[in-house]
Design a protein around this motif. Structure first.
Motif, PDB file in Angstrom:
ATOM      1  N   VAL A 135       0.847  -1.189   0.000  1.00 50.97           N
ATOM      2  CA  VAL A 135       0.000   0.000   0.000  1.00 50.97           C
ATOM      3  C   VAL A 135       0.890   1.249   0.000  1.00 50.97           C
ATOM      4  CG1 VAL A 135      -1.788   1.275   1.239  1.00 50.97           C
ATOM      5  CG2 VAL A 135      -1.814  -1.221   1.237  1.00 50.97           C
ATOM      6  N   VAL A 136       0.599   2.159  -0.927  1.00 51.75           N
ATOM      7  CA  VAL A 136       1.335   3.427  -1.017  1.00 51.75           C
ATOM      8  C   VAL A 136       0.375   4.552  -0.666  1.00 51.75           C
ATOM      9  CG1 VAL A 136       2.613   4.970  -2.539  1.00 51.75           C
ATOM     10  CG2 VAL A 136       2.843   2.506  -2.803  1.00 51.75           C
ATOM     11  N   LYS A 137       0.677   5.278   0.393  1.00 48.22           N
ATOM     12  CA  LYS A 137      -0.175   6.387   0.828  1.00 48.22           C
ATOM     13  C   LYS A 137       0.429   7.681   0.308  1.00 48.22           C
ATOM     14  CE  LYS A 137      -2.103   4.092   4.843  1.00 48.22           C
ATOM     15  NZ  LYS A 137      -2.414   4.165   6.263  1.00 48.22           N
ATOM     16  N   ASN A 144      -6.704   7.183   2.826  1.00 50.13           N
ATOM     17  CA  ASN A 144      -7.251   6.394   1.728  1.00 50.13           C
ATOM     18  C   ASN A 144      -6.091   5.933   0.841  1.00 50.13           C
ATOM     19  OD1 ASN A 144      -9.781   6.998   2.689  1.00 50.13           O
ATOM     20  ND2 ASN A 144      -9.997   8.807   1.396  1.00 50.13           N
ATOM     21  N   GLY A 145      -5.489   4.834   1.234  1.00 49.32           N
ATOM     22  CA  GLY A 145      -4.362   4.316   0.453  1.00 49.32           C
ATOM     23  C   GLY A 145      -4.873   3.531  -0.734  1.00 49.32           C
ATOM     24  N   TRP A 146      -5.062   4.204  -1.887  1.00 49.06           N
ATOM     25  CA  TRP A 146      -5.629   3.544  -3.055  1.00 49.06           C
ATOM     26  C   TRP A 146      -4.563   3.099  -4.047  1.00 49.06           C
ATOM     27  CZ3 TRP A 146      -4.954   5.966  -7.856  1.00 49.06           C
ATOM     28  CH2 TRP A 146      -4.464   7.269  -7.798  1.00 49.06           C
ATOM     29  N   LYS A 147      -3.322   3.538  -3.832  1.00 46.72           N
ATOM     30  CA  LYS A 147      -2.237   3.136  -4.719  1.00 46.72           C
ATOM     31  C   LYS A 147      -1.589   1.854  -4.216  1.00 46.72           C
ATOM     32  CE  LYS A 147      -0.725   7.326  -7.025  1.00 46.72           C
ATOM     33  NZ  LYS A 147       0.452   8.015  -7.533  1.00 46.72           N
ATOM     34  N   ARG A 148      -1.068   1.069  -5.163  1.00 47.76           N
ATOM     35  CA  ARG A 148      -0.389  -0.178  -4.813  1.00 47.76           C
ATOM     36  C   ARG A 148       0.932  -0.256  -5.568  1.00 47.76           C
ATOM     37  NH1 ARG A 148      -3.794   0.260  -1.771  1.00 47.76           N
ATOM     38  NH2 ARG A 148      -5.427  -1.175  -1.083  1.00 47.76           N
ATOM     39  N   ARG A 169      -2.597   3.719 -10.602  1.00 51.33           N
ATOM     40  CA  ARG A 169      -3.046   2.936  -9.432  1.00 51.33           C
ATOM     41  C   ARG A 169      -2.013   1.891  -9.040  1.00 51.33           C
ATOM     42  NH1 ARG A 169      -6.795   1.071  -6.083  1.00 51.33           N
ATOM     43  NH2 ARG A 169      -7.378  -1.116  -6.043  1.00 51.33           N
ATOM     44  N   PHE A 170      -1.422   1.212 -10.028  1.00 54.62           N
ATOM     45  CA  PHE A 170      -0.432   0.175  -9.756  1.00 54.62           C
ATOM     46  C   PHE A 170       0.933   0.656 -10.236  1.00 54.62           C
ATOM     47  CE2 PHE A 170      -4.401  -2.190 -10.036  1.00 54.62           C
ATOM     48  CZ  PHE A 170      -4.329  -2.958  -8.890  1.00 54.62           C
ATOM     49  N   ILE A 171       1.899   0.681  -9.310  1.00 51.69           N
ATOM     50  CA  ILE A 171       3.255   1.125  -9.619  1.00 51.69           C
ATOM     51  C   ILE A 171       4.132  -0.117  -9.782  1.00 51.69           C
ATOM     52  CG2 ILE A 171       5.220   2.492  -8.811  1.00 51.69           C
ATOM     53  CD1 ILE A 171       3.164   4.009  -7.033  1.00 51.69           C
ATOM     54  N   ARG A 172       4.767  -0.237 -10.951  1.00 50.80           N
ATOM     55  CA  ARG A 172       5.678  -1.357 -11.195  1.00 50.80           C
ATOM     56  C   ARG A 172       7.106  -0.820 -11.209  1.00 50.80           C
ATOM     57  NH1 ARG A 172       2.038  -3.551 -16.115  1.00 50.80           N
ATOM     58  NH2 ARG A 172       1.473  -1.360 -16.083  1.00 50.80           N
ATOM     59  N   PRO A 173       7.894  -1.073 -10.153  1.00 53.61           N
ATOM     60  CA  PRO A 173       9.236  -0.475 -10.056  1.00 53.61           C
ATOM     61  C   PRO A 173      10.137  -0.926 -11.207  1.00 53.61           C
ATOM     62  CG  PRO A 173       8.540  -1.435  -7.959  1.00 53.61           C
ATOM     63  CD  PRO A 173       7.566  -1.886  -8.978  1.00 53.61           C
ATOM     64  N   MET A 174      11.040  -0.018 -11.619  1.00 48.77           N
ATOM     65  CA  MET A 174      11.962  -0.326 -12.713  1.00 48.77           C
ATOM     66  C   MET A 174      12.896  -1.472 -12.342  1.00 48.77           C
ATOM     67  SD  MET A 174      11.511   1.589 -15.410  1.00 48.77           S
ATOM     68  CE  MET A 174      13.104   1.547 -16.207  1.00 48.77           C
ATOM     69  N   THR A 209      -2.238 -11.318 -14.534  1.00 48.26           N
ATOM     70  CA  THR A 209      -1.921 -11.498 -15.955  1.00 48.26           C
ATOM     71  C   THR A 209      -1.936 -10.162 -16.676  1.00 48.26           C
ATOM     72  OG1 THR A 209      -2.971 -13.671 -15.855  1.00 48.26           O
ATOM     73  CG2 THR A 209      -2.546 -12.768 -18.039  1.00 48.26           C
ATOM     74  N   GLN A 210      -2.937  -9.334 -16.369  1.00 46.90           N
ATOM     75  CA  GLN A 210      -3.040  -8.026 -17.020  1.00 46.90           C
ATOM     76  C   GLN A 210      -1.881  -7.113 -16.645  1.00 46.90           C
ATOM     77  OE1 GLN A 210      -6.970  -6.575 -16.204  1.00 46.90           O
ATOM     78  NE2 GLN A 210      -7.347  -6.108 -18.338  1.00 46.90           N
ATOM     79  N   LEU A 211      -1.454  -7.186 -15.387  1.00 48.94           N
ATOM     80  CA  LEU A 211      -0.353  -6.346 -14.929  1.00 48.94           C
ATOM     81  C   LEU A 211       1.005  -6.882 -15.395  1.00 48.94           C
ATOM     82  CD1 LEU A 211      -1.488  -5.603 -11.268  1.00 48.94           C
ATOM     83  CD2 LEU A 211      -1.282  -3.946 -13.107  1.00 48.94           C
ATOM     84  N   GLY A 212       1.050  -8.133 -15.879  1.00 47.97           N
ATOM     85  CA  GLY A 212       2.312  -8.722 -16.315  1.00 47.97           C
ATOM     86  C   GLY A 212       3.180  -9.182 -15.166  1.00 47.97           C
ATOM     87  N   VAL A 213       2.557  -9.625 -14.056  1.00 46.37           N
ATOM     88  CA  VAL A 213       3.320 -10.079 -12.887  1.00 46.37           C
ATOM     89  C   VAL A 213       3.886 -11.467 -13.173  1.00 46.37           C
ATOM     90  CG1 VAL A 213       3.206 -10.598 -10.425  1.00 46.37           C
ATOM     91  CG2 VAL A 213       1.861  -8.724 -11.366  1.00 46.37           C
ATOM     92  N   LEU A 214       5.192 -11.639 -12.898  1.00 48.31           N
ATOM     93  CA  LEU A 214       5.870 -12.921 -13.136  1.00 48.31           C
ATOM     94  C   LEU A 214       6.080 -13.624 -11.811  1.00 48.31           C
ATOM     95  CD1 LEU A 214       8.588 -11.638 -15.645  1.00 48.31           C
ATOM     96  CD2 LEU A 214       6.480 -12.834 -16.216  1.00 48.31           C
TER      97      LEU A 214
END
Length: 262
Positions: A135-137, A144-148, A169-174, A209-214
């Protein structure tokens, strides 16, 4: 734009939520409970109408179930031309045909298609959302921590562009993004570093699957054009499926096994 079509317009412009399919599935699963609660409270004429409608639905459901369960049923076939006279030795016989439901043929075709690949890891451990997302506030309303932030390895395409921070909404770190995988060929007993084309299916969730999580057990598509694989027709194979066999977020690399048709 015609009046009262603002929802369709919004879907065309911005798409749906990433968990839309999962929400629809849960809503459909809860619909039986909601219908039961309504049926228990309804009285009088409305109850009669509701019961009549529900009975018609059940009859239709039983018919469809019976049709799906139908397998090899011997039925007498009508003569192709009733005006044609039959010989004496065929008069006491009935033409028979095997009636198979269309659904059974479709199911068999799907089963054969799925059985083409023998997956190295048929079962994987389930991953909770708390383990995959942090959760990212941010902003004024920190309660209201709506970011992940995705804490697992991910794959994004070359033409990927991040959304503005206020809409992301969804942060995928480099540091957790991967473009290549170490894929082992089961027949050659050799490992190759191949570019990842995309994530075909993550067994954890459609949203993953949509986010491309491995994660371990994910089916990915890799570029095998450098291996020189060809089809029976002589065409060069460009993309092949592979299954991830390790935990990429722990090892710092993606390892997998190539799926070959059995």
């Amino acid at each position: 734009m015609p009046q009262n079509e603002y929802i369709e317009e919004h879907i065309k412009r911005h798409g749906r939520r990433l968990d839309h399919e999962e929400r629809m599935r849960k809503r459909e699963a809860r619909s039986a409970h909601r219908a039961s609660a309504v049926a228990q409270k309804t009285i009088g004429l409305k109850a009669k109408m509701l019961n009549k409608k529900r009975r018609a639905e059940k009859v239709q459901m039983k018919k469809s179930i019976k049709q799906h369960e139908e397998r090899d049923v011997k039925k007498s076939a009508a003569p192709s031309n009733p005006e044609t006279a039959l010989p004496a030795y065929l008069l006491d016989r009935e033409g028979q045909k095997d009636a198979k439901a269309l659904s059974s043929a479709v199911k068999e075709r799907r089963k054969d298609k799925a059985a083409r690949y023998s997956v190295p890891l048929p079962q994987v451990r389930g991953i909770a959302d708390d383990e995959a997302f942090k959760v990212v506030k941010t902003g004024k309303r920190k309660q209201n921590g709506w970011k992940r932030m995705v804490t697992k390895a991910t794959f994004v395409g070359d033409n990927f562009t991040r959304k503005p921070p206020k809409l992301e909404r969804f942060i995928r770190p480099m540091g957790l993004r991967f473009k290549k995988a170490h894929i082992t060929h089961p027949d050659l007993k050799a490992t190759f570093q191949l570019p990842i084309i995309g994530v075909k299916k993550n067994p954890q969730s459609p949203m993953y699957t949509q986010l491309g999580v491995l994660t371990k057990g994910t089916i990915i598509e890799v570029n095998v054009s450098d291996l020189g694989m060809v089809t029976s027709g002589g065409k060069v194979v460009w993309g092949k499926y592979a299954q991830v066999t390790n935990n990429p977020e722990n090892d710092g690399c993606v390892n997998g096994v190539l799926l070959l048709s059995s």
